[in-house]
Design an enzyme around this catalytic site. Sequence first.
Site, mmCIF file in Angstrom:
data_model
loop_
_atom_site.group_PDB
_atom_site.id
_atom_site.type_symbol
_atom_site.label_atom_id
_atom_site.label_comp_id
_atom_site.label_asym_id
_atom_site.label_seq_id
_atom_site.Cartn_x
_atom_site.Cartn_y
_atom_site.Cartn_z
ATOM 1 N N LYS A 20 0.849 -1.189 0.000
ATOM 2 C CA LYS A 20 0.000 0.000 0.000
ATOM 3 C C LYS A 20 0.882 1.235 0.000
ATOM 4 O O LYS A 20 1.518 1.565 0.997
ATOM 5 C CB LYS A 20 -0.929 0.041 1.218
ATOM 6 C CG LYS A 20 -2.050 1.052 1.019
ATOM 7 C CD LYS A 20 -2.690 1.508 2.320
ATOM 8 C CE LYS A 20 -1.810 2.480 3.017
ATOM 9 N NZ LYS A 20 -1.707 3.778 2.282
ATOM 10 N N GLY B 28 7.508 5.294 7.502
ATOM 11 C CA GLY B 28 6.583 6.407 7.727
ATOM 12 C C GLY B 28 6.874 7.047 9.062
ATOM 13 O O GLY B 28 8.009 6.992 9.564
ATOM 14 N N THR C 212 2.945 6.426 13.704
ATOM 15 C CA THR C 212 2.283 5.330 12.971
ATOM 16 C C THR C 212 3.015 4.026 13.216
ATOM 17 O O THR C 212 2.402 2.975 13.384
ATOM 18 C CB THR C 212 2.255 5.646 11.467
ATOM 19 O OG1 THR C 212 1.747 6.971 11.290
ATOM 20 C CG2 THR C 212 1.420 4.656 10.699
ATOM 21 N N GLU D 141 10.925 1.722 9.375
ATOM 22 C CA GLU D 141 11.812 2.838 9.026
ATOM 23 C C GLU D 141 11.056 4.108 9.361
ATOM 24 O O GLU D 141 10.067 4.416 8.682
ATOM 25 C CB GLU D 141 12.130 2.792 7.522
ATOM 26 C CG GLU D 141 13.201 1.822 7.143
ATOM 27 C CD GLU D 141 14.460 2.055 7.940
ATOM 28 O OE1 GLU D 141 15.051 1.086 8.403
ATOM 29 O OE2 GLU D 141 14.818 3.230 8.151
ATOM 30 N N CYS E 176 13.751 11.664 5.310
ATOM 31 C CA CYS E 176 14.010 11.307 6.716
ATOM 32 C C CYS E 176 15.477 11.486 7.070
ATOM 33 O O CYS E 176 15.829 11.510 8.238
ATOM 34 C CB CYS E 176 13.588 9.875 6.967
ATOM 35 S SG CYS E 176 14.360 8.725 5.850
ATOM 36 N N GLU F 45 10.448 15.994 14.927
ATOM 37 C CA GLU F 45 10.651 15.986 13.473
ATOM 38 C C GLU F 45 9.645 16.925 12.814
ATOM 39 O O GLU F 45 8.447 16.805 13.036
ATOM 40 C CB GLU F 45 10.465 14.569 12.931
ATOM 41 C CG GLU F 45 10.787 14.464 11.441
ATOM 42 C CD GLU F 45 10.518 13.088 10.866
ATOM 43 O OE1 GLU F 45 9.464 12.508 11.167
ATOM 44 O OE2 GLU F 45 11.379 12.585 10.119
HETATM 45 O O1 TXE Z 1 3.385 9.075 7.402
HETATM 46 P P1 TXE Z 1 2.396 8.005 7.917
HETATM 47 P P2 TXE Z 1 2.986 10.346 6.644
HETATM 48 C C1 TXE Z 1 7.296 11.160 8.967
HETATM 49 C C2 TXE Z 1 7.232 12.649 8.881
HETATM 50 C C3 TXE Z 1 5.810 12.888 8.463
HETATM 51 C C4 TXE Z 1 5.129 11.856 9.308
HETATM 52 C C5 TXE Z 1 3.777 11.550 8.761
HETATM 53 O O2 TXE Z 1 7.410 13.202 10.160
HETATM 54 O O3 TXE Z 1 5.344 14.168 8.827
HETATM 55 O O4 TXE Z 1 5.968 10.706 9.211
HETATM 56 O O5 TXE Z 1 3.944 11.319 7.346
HETATM 57 C C6 TXE Z 1 0.280 4.308 6.091
HETATM 58 N N1 TXE Z 1 -1.638 0.940 9.443
HETATM 59 N N2 TXE Z 1 7.774 10.511 7.760
HETATM 60 O O6 TXE Z 1 1.595 10.851 6.923
HETATM 61 O O7 TXE Z 1 1.124 8.537 8.412
HETATM 62 C C7 TXE Z 1 -0.046 5.539 5.270
HETATM 63 O O8 TXE Z 1 -1.220 5.347 4.517
HETATM 64 C C8 TXE Z 1 -0.979 0.742 8.277
HETATM 65 C C9 TXE Z 1 9.087 9.937 7.791
HETATM 66 O O9 TXE Z 1 3.269 9.952 5.240
HETATM 67 O O10 TXE Z 1 3.231 7.252 8.839
HETATM 68 C C10 TXE Z 1 1.196 5.633 4.389
HETATM 69 O O11 TXE Z 1 1.106 4.715 3.312
HETATM 70 N N3 TXE Z 1 -0.530 1.744 7.485
HETATM 71 C C11 TXE Z 1 9.189 8.832 6.793
HETATM 72 C C12 TXE Z 1 2.311 5.196 5.336
HETATM 73 O O12 TXE Z 1 1.666 4.460 6.370
HETATM 74 C C13 TXE Z 1 -0.738 2.998 7.913
HETATM 75 C C14 TXE Z 1 8.679 9.228 5.439
HETATM 76 C C15 TXE Z 1 3.045 6.363 5.968
HETATM 77 O O13 TXE Z 1 2.070 7.168 6.587
HETATM 78 C C16 TXE Z 1 -1.404 3.300 9.125
HETATM 79 C C17 TXE Z 1 7.357 9.802 5.541
HETATM 80 C C18 TXE Z 1 -1.866 2.193 9.908
HETATM 81 N N4 TXE Z 1 -2.500 2.361 11.063
HETATM 82 C C19 TXE Z 1 6.934 10.415 6.695
HETATM 83 N N5 TXE Z 1 -1.452 4.664 9.251
HETATM 84 C C20 TXE Z 1 10.611 8.329 6.593
HETATM 85 N N6 TXE Z 1 11.234 7.782 7.637
HETATM 86 O O14 TXE Z 1 11.115 8.387 5.482
HETATM 87 C C21 TXE Z 1 -0.836 5.186 8.172
HETATM 88 N N7 TXE Z 1 -0.412 4.195 7.355
#
Ligand code: TXE
Length: 480
Positions: A173, A226, A230, A248, A282, A384
């Site tokens: 996903k 992410g 989360t 990650e 990140c 962050e």
């Molecule tokens: O991440 P999310 P987002 C950090 C950065 C950013 C924050 C939120 O601080 O502001 O994370 O970003 C899926 N069960 N990074 O909103 O919400 C969601 O649909 C399963 C750092 O993108 O964590 C998406 O596909 N999946 C990071 C993915 O998780 C779930 C890069 C990431 O979403 C879920 C991006 C659940 N309960 C953001 N909830 C890095 N380390 O590179 C959400 N998702």
Amino acid sequence: MKKIQNYINGELVAPKSGQYLDNYNPAEGKVYSLIPDSDKEDVEVAVKAARAAFEGWSTMPAQKRSDILNKIADLIDKNHDRLAEAESIDNGKPLKLAQRVDIPRASSNMRFYATAILHFASESHNMDGEAVNYTTRTPMGVAGCISPWNLPLYLFTWKIAPALAAGNTVVAKPSEITPMTAYLFSELCIEAGLPKGVLNIVHGLGAKAGQSIIEHPDVPVISFTGGTATGKNIAATAAPMFKKLSLELGGKNPNIIFEDCDFDQALNTSIHSSFANQGQICLCGSRIFVQESIYEKFLNAFVEKVKALTVGDPLEDGTKVGAVVSEPHMQKIMSYIKLAQEEGGKVVAGGNRKKLEGRCADGYFLEPTIITGLNHQCRTNQEEIFGPVVTIMPFKEEQEVLDYANSTAYGLSATIWTENLKRAHRVAHQLKSGIIWVNCWLVRDLRTPFGGMKQSGVGREGGWEALRFFTEAKNICIKL
Ligand code: TXE
């Protein structure tokens, strides 16, 4: 209005509910396509397809799997321009960045694991003539791969490539905020002749489609990139189900500049490590620490260069800073700029939303922002932000800056600028980060373990680590 489809059992299909979500073009601030609002039912069909495909895929000779993954890489290269434009439109990043980094790296990810699997070996241990042990490493079944919006196709392929190469089938996903290139990727998989059910892409919300993948009993291994929050949620669901989990997560990476650095190299690379992809990587160095004797000189030069960065239409050549990924994310970043000032910080560059003309008049653009005058313990320096915002502060001694650098809950990456070899090694060994760059940034060798310490993640991706993660080890001991 283009309607993205799920990719399940080798076909592009609508969500069972028939419901779709708006997909925004962040540079225009407008809806430009629709994505499936998938739910448990769609995930169920995808997992069934992946389970049905597992036997054939996992027993296929590695060379044949390798050939198919390489064919997909060839098709990524052949569609480079189309994918790069789609990435830039979906994410808001400069087209040049998508062309130079995101899409070539997606192709490299596929190629790296298409070849790595041909050389993946396991070990044997001889017990002085008493017995011999040998370890097998076999694919685990259906892998759940969840990827974020900042480097969409780059991180999507970074997960599915090792999972597929190792012989697993996948239910993936991508982020609902940037689904487009994963959708285009599924069309390439069909063209490449990837057997049906081997890869399934279910689009939709994290808490709905994503959560259904995490909690599905027939998905024994999960790879997630992410946010840390989360990640906590996902671990809470996966741990009691004894799932294998790779997380990650976020970072708050120190960029440490000693007085004996190569000044111009440190300055120019720090522009990139601070604001590449609008600071939405990140690995970005969002906390800059400069040794006191060169602090003013560096700060003045840094501010001058940052103020000269062009914030503009991501599709235009000269643009260095594009749109941030969404309106809510723009508000989050703006709230941190406000918080920084409430904590006593001084905005010495940027700090405002950038209003552009023409097609981008309603886009989500922020000026690259530099903040001074904060201490290392304030929220701005602990949390962050994940946007084009860096803090910068002076330090006197090595131990002082090590304390600052190691003072957050994160430990993903760090950068050190010094021409003193002993100091480089000494400081690198004391930094609590999983990835350290000395006199460079974002130089990536895919063979190396990739991941963070503390709340930056669990497990390692990259190289053999990823193939070991996506396989189950079994030790067999035979008495001689
Ligand atoms: O991440 P999310 P987002 C950090 C950065 C950013 C924050 C939120 O601080 O502001 O994370 O970003 C899926 N069960 N990074 O909103 O919400 C969601 O649909 C399963 C750092 O993108 O964590 C998406 O596909 N999946 C990071 C993915 O998780 C779930 C890069 C990431 O979403 C879920 C991006 C659940 N309960 C953001 N909830 C890095 N380390 O590179 C959400 N998702």
